[in-house]
Design a protein around this motif. Sequence first.
Motif, mmCIF file in Angstrom:
data_model
loop_
_atom_site.group_PDB
_atom_site.id
_atom_site.type_symbol
_atom_site.label_atom_id
_atom_site.label_comp_id
_atom_site.label_asym_id
_atom_site.label_seq_id
_atom_site.Cartn_x
_atom_site.Cartn_y
_atom_site.Cartn_z
ATOM 1 N N ASN A 1 -12.600 12.829 -4.523
ATOM 2 C CA ASN A 1 -13.501 11.688 -4.713
ATOM 3 C C ASN A 1 -12.777 10.394 -5.052
ATOM 4 O OD1 ASN A 1 -15.641 13.415 -4.267
ATOM 5 N ND2 ASN A 1 -16.023 13.755 -6.431
ATOM 6 N N ARG B 1 -9.776 9.467 -3.790
ATOM 7 C CA ARG B 1 -8.765 9.165 -2.786
ATOM 8 C C ARG B 1 -9.415 8.635 -1.516
ATOM 9 N NH1 ARG B 1 -7.056 12.453 -6.243
ATOM 10 N NH2 ARG B 1 -4.881 12.525 -6.854
ATOM 11 N N LYS B 2 -8.674 7.799 -0.810
ATOM 12 C CA LYS B 2 -9.137 7.276 0.474
ATOM 13 C C LYS B 2 -8.292 7.932 1.557
ATOM 14 C CE LYS B 2 -9.964 3.031 3.025
ATOM 15 N NZ LYS B 2 -9.112 3.031 4.175
ATOM 16 N N ASP C 1 -7.577 8.871 5.716
ATOM 17 C CA ASP C 1 -7.729 8.421 7.091
ATOM 18 C C ASP C 1 -7.743 9.638 8.003
ATOM 19 O OD1 ASP C 1 -7.647 5.575 6.622
ATOM 20 O OD2 ASP C 1 -5.508 5.797 6.232
ATOM 21 N N HIS D 1 -11.675 8.087 6.977
ATOM 22 C CA HIS D 1 -12.120 6.854 7.669
ATOM 23 C C HIS D 1 -11.340 6.632 8.934
ATOM 24 C CE1 HIS D 1 -14.436 5.846 4.109
ATOM 25 N NE2 HIS D 1 -13.392 6.283 3.422
#
Length: 120
Positions: free
Chosen positions: A46, A48-49, A51, A120
């Motif tokens: 939750n 962390r971003k 890709d 993302h």
Amino acid sequence: MLGKQVFAIFLVIIMVLFCIQITIATHSYVVGDSAGWTFGVSSWANVRKFDAGDLLLFRYPKGVHNVVIVNKANYDNCNAIGKTLSSGNDSVALGKGPNYFICGIGGHCNDGLKMEAIAH
């Protein structure tokens, strides 16, 4: 003259390929950091971003846990229906959007050994 034009085109192609390679570079993350794939790991993702293409590295004692890649319904219901990894040293490339993982051993998922990672 033609040789210089061919050389210039060749350099442009090399530069474009180099830029493409840089943009598709991935990151690797050890799930749960030093604790590894264990109970309470759901909050780890939750903050962390991710890709698409990033690698999640699942580390756990072989035979104690496993990793099952599941869909949303199976994640919500802790149904271990999906691709199962069980080496204790597994890696998964994230697809774009939500990715769902549970432990399929015993009641581990119901006890909190599950994780959603959104790329993302």
